[in-house]
Write a protein that holds these residues in place. Structure first.
Motif, short mmCIF file in Angstrom:
data_model
loop_
_atom_site.label_atom_id
_atom_site.label_comp_id
_atom_site.label_asym_id
_atom_site.label_seq_id
_atom_site.Cartn_x
_atom_site.Cartn_y
_atom_site.Cartn_z
N HIS A 21 139.96 88.44 14.61
CA HIS A 21 140.92 87.47 15.15
C HIS A 21 141.46 87.92 16.50
N LEU A 22 141.81 89.20 16.60
CA LEU A 22 142.37 89.71 17.85
C LEU A 22 141.34 89.73 18.97
N GLU A 23 140.08 90.02 18.63
CA GLU A 23 139.04 90.05 19.66
C GLU A 23 138.75 88.67 20.24
N LYS A 24 138.97 87.62 19.46
CA LYS A 24 138.77 86.27 19.98
C LYS A 24 139.71 85.98 21.15
N ASP A 31 151.69 85.76 17.30
CA ASP A 31 150.75 85.91 16.18
C ASP A 31 149.90 87.17 16.34
N SER A 32 149.50 87.45 17.56
CA SER A 32 148.72 88.66 17.83
C SER A 32 149.53 89.91 17.48
N LEU A 35 149.69 90.32 13.70
CA LEU A 35 148.43 90.86 13.19
C LEU A 35 148.26 92.33 13.55
N PHE A 36 148.66 92.70 14.76
CA PHE A 36 148.57 94.09 15.18
C PHE A 36 149.42 94.97 14.27
N GLU A 37 150.64 94.53 13.97
CA GLU A 37 151.53 95.30 13.10
C GLU A 37 150.96 95.42 11.69
N GLU A 38 150.39 94.31 11.18
CA GLU A 38 149.77 94.35 9.85
C GLU A 38 148.60 95.33 9.86
#
Length: 76
Positions: A21-24, A31-32, A35-38
């Motif tokens: 997801h982050l690479e997209k 939201d990024s 996701l990074f924290e997760e």
């Protein structure tokens, strides 16, 4: 809310999803960051699971009576 037990494989699978997801690069910044924290939390948990597993590894060798004896895992 009760926290359920996370397996190593589940953590790695979710980390893989997060990375994709982050690479997209198409997510909003907020939201990024979530996701990074997760992902950081999952990485910490997976690393601890590996450390715990490493502590359980033992090496067997033949003792004086030719029977196997357990020795602690030695780091190289």
């Amino acid at each position: 809310m009760a926290e359920k037990k996370l397996s190593f494989e589940t953590a790695l699978g979710r980390l893989d999803e997060i990375v994709r997801h982050l690479e997209k690069g198409d997510l909003p910044l907020s939201d990024s960051l979530k996701l990074f924290e997760e992902g950081a939390s999952l990485l910490t948990a997976a690393s601890k699971m590996l450390d715990d597993a490493e502590q359980k590894v033992v090496k067997l060798r033949k003792g004086a009576d030719r029977q196997p004896e357990e020795l602690p895992f030695e780091e190289e």
